[in-house]
Scaffold this motif. Sequence first.
Motif, mmCIF file in Angstrom:
data_model
loop_
_atom_site.group_PDB
_atom_site.id
_atom_site.type_symbol
_atom_site.label_atom_id
_atom_site.label_comp_id
_atom_site.label_asym_id
_atom_site.label_seq_id
_atom_site.Cartn_x
_atom_site.Cartn_y
_atom_site.Cartn_z
ATOM 1 N N GLU A 3 0.825 -1.174 0.010
ATOM 2 C CA GLU A 3 0.151 -0.118 0.065
ATOM 3 C C GLU A 3 1.041 1.185 0.146
ATOM 4 O O GLU A 3 1.742 1.297 0.757
ATOM 5 C CB GLU A 3 -0.856 -0.146 1.219
ATOM 6 N N THR A 154 -7.599 5.810 -5.950
ATOM 7 C CA THR A 154 -6.910 4.385 -5.526
ATOM 8 C C THR A 154 -6.344 3.994 -6.939
ATOM 9 O O THR A 154 -7.528 3.575 -7.787
ATOM 10 C CB THR A 154 -7.724 3.576 -4.785
ATOM 11 N N SER A 156 -4.590 0.480 -8.581
ATOM 12 C CA SER A 156 -4.274 -0.969 -8.496
ATOM 13 C C SER A 156 -3.215 -1.224 -9.372
ATOM 14 O O SER A 156 -3.424 -0.893 -10.694
ATOM 15 C CB SER A 156 -5.403 -1.943 -8.421
ATOM 16 N N THR A 164 1.829 -7.419 -6.638
ATOM 17 C CA THR A 164 0.683 -6.219 -6.930
ATOM 18 C C THR A 164 0.644 -5.404 -5.891
ATOM 19 O O THR A 164 1.262 -5.436 -4.712
ATOM 20 C CB THR A 164 -0.619 -7.176 -6.796
ATOM 21 N N ARG A 166 -1.405 -1.338 -4.279
ATOM 22 C CA ARG A 166 -2.400 -0.052 -4.497
ATOM 23 C C ARG A 166 -1.597 0.959 -4.043
ATOM 24 O O ARG A 166 -0.904 1.178 -3.095
ATOM 25 C CB ARG A 166 -3.824 -0.435 -3.635
#
Length: 564
Positions: A3, A154, A156, A164, A166
């Motif tokens: 994040e 946001t 992704s 992966t 965000r």
Amino acid sequence: MLEVHTDVAIIGGGPVGLSAANMLGHLGISCALYERNDTTSFHPRGHVVNTRTMEILRSIGVAADVDAVSLPLERHAGIGFVTSLAGDQIGVIETRGNPEWARIERSQSPVFKRSCPQDVLEPVLREHAEAYDSVRTNFGHRITELEQDEKGVTLSWETTSGDTGRTHAKYVIAADGPRSFSRERVGIGMEGRSIGQQIGIYFHADLWDFVETRPYLLYWIYNATTSGVLISLDGRTRWTYNFGYSENESRDDFTADRCLKILRAVIGDPAIPIEIKNVMPWRMQARIADTMTSGRVFLAGDAAHPLPPTGGQGMNTGVADVQNLTWKLNLILRGVAPASLLDSYNIERRPVARFNVEQSARNAVAMVKKGLSGMLANESALLANLEGPEGAANRAKLAEGIPEQRAHFDYPGQTFGYQYESDLITPDGTPVPEFSVTEYRPTARPGHRAPHLTLGDNPDTSLLDLFDIGQFTLLAGPDAEGWSDTASTAAEALGLPLKAFQIGKEVEADVETWCQLYGISTDGAVLIRPDGHVAWRSPCAGNARDLRDALAHAVSRSDVTASA
């Protein structure tokens, strides 16, 4: 899942996205850039860095390094029209070399228009961006989703290795090209058309024997085998050749052998060794987004307006986009301007982008009308008989249309002469000056770029160097004692960064020339925005209230009045 939190996320690591990262880094704003490719461009692609873009890059300390890797100015003298490099010359448009043109060019700016191919420009921009502590570049990161609400956006993403994450950003600059995922995700439509399909061949060949005495940036090629444009990347060994092909052909038809045959026809000498580095199909488009904003997402560059390359406006329009946007984001993120300031981005930039799209399309059509299309599929019977003595009459016919193409290649009016019209600009009642693509008439009328003026006797200095993307600037005449104090007091009350200078006192410049250039008397003043455009002008000693109101309006603080 990782994040990330940042003030601004940039989608796209081409020249526009990297320029935005540099501007935000210069302003000390945290930003994270995401580019789906693992590295900067391998194919040279675009190459024109116009004079206004060079001024913008100079203001953030990048221009000198761009100069160092650009095509040398002495190899950038004009545009040639030939049957092949070894064949007959049809005509020339000279863009440098004439002493009067050189004087005019030097009077317009402290920098020069350059040719710097993307494969060498992007690494320079990336290196500078990554030198800022507030900037993070993430190559090999593909954006897979974009969602926004009233608090932020946001993103992704997925890396080429499968990781992966965000990213949560307050704002997003979408500079992800003509097939923009961001534009489609926020539902912004496009208007315009596709003009044709092209092939770009990037190759190496030592062509010095053919170009030494003809130091042109572009060589437009016309013969029975091919018509297109040969672009000089380094003046000797690095080249790209772009040409159109018909709709009944496929990009797969252009095999390595066929491309090599085409290049031999371009050069006109079968003995020259050629190394093809890359073949890139692409489509020429003339489109513009219905709007350049959607909530907290702002389109820039080709994501907002893919232009035909006929005029070299694409990247340059995009760099001006993000310059217009980043100074506004800076003030909003620092809490001294309301979010409504960003409403002006679409209002100011979209008309400029629309004009550049339309003018680029006009350039392409003008070439077609004279049989000089090159970039479009050209099946003219004229091209089959251009070479040698028997083609002299046909070459003369083509040559007649060449002088009319100057707007395609030499366009200082288009570079400097555009204006912004929005609530941020306080008009002074003067009429809009006559506009010409090929001629620039300096003016400090509100909305226009503030004109360049050399400081002292050093031709490498400029009044433009007083401006900064992080501040407003007030320029006052030598007899305008009160303007500087008024501006400083008003800026302090608004929390705005501002510097004030008196010409002829704190700034060494020819006062008479400055007054004439800026359209004011020795007791007048001009307020310059962080992007170098004039926000307000008083031709003589005027009302301090007008300046205070103009400064408030320049940042959408119309609730702040002079009396308050």
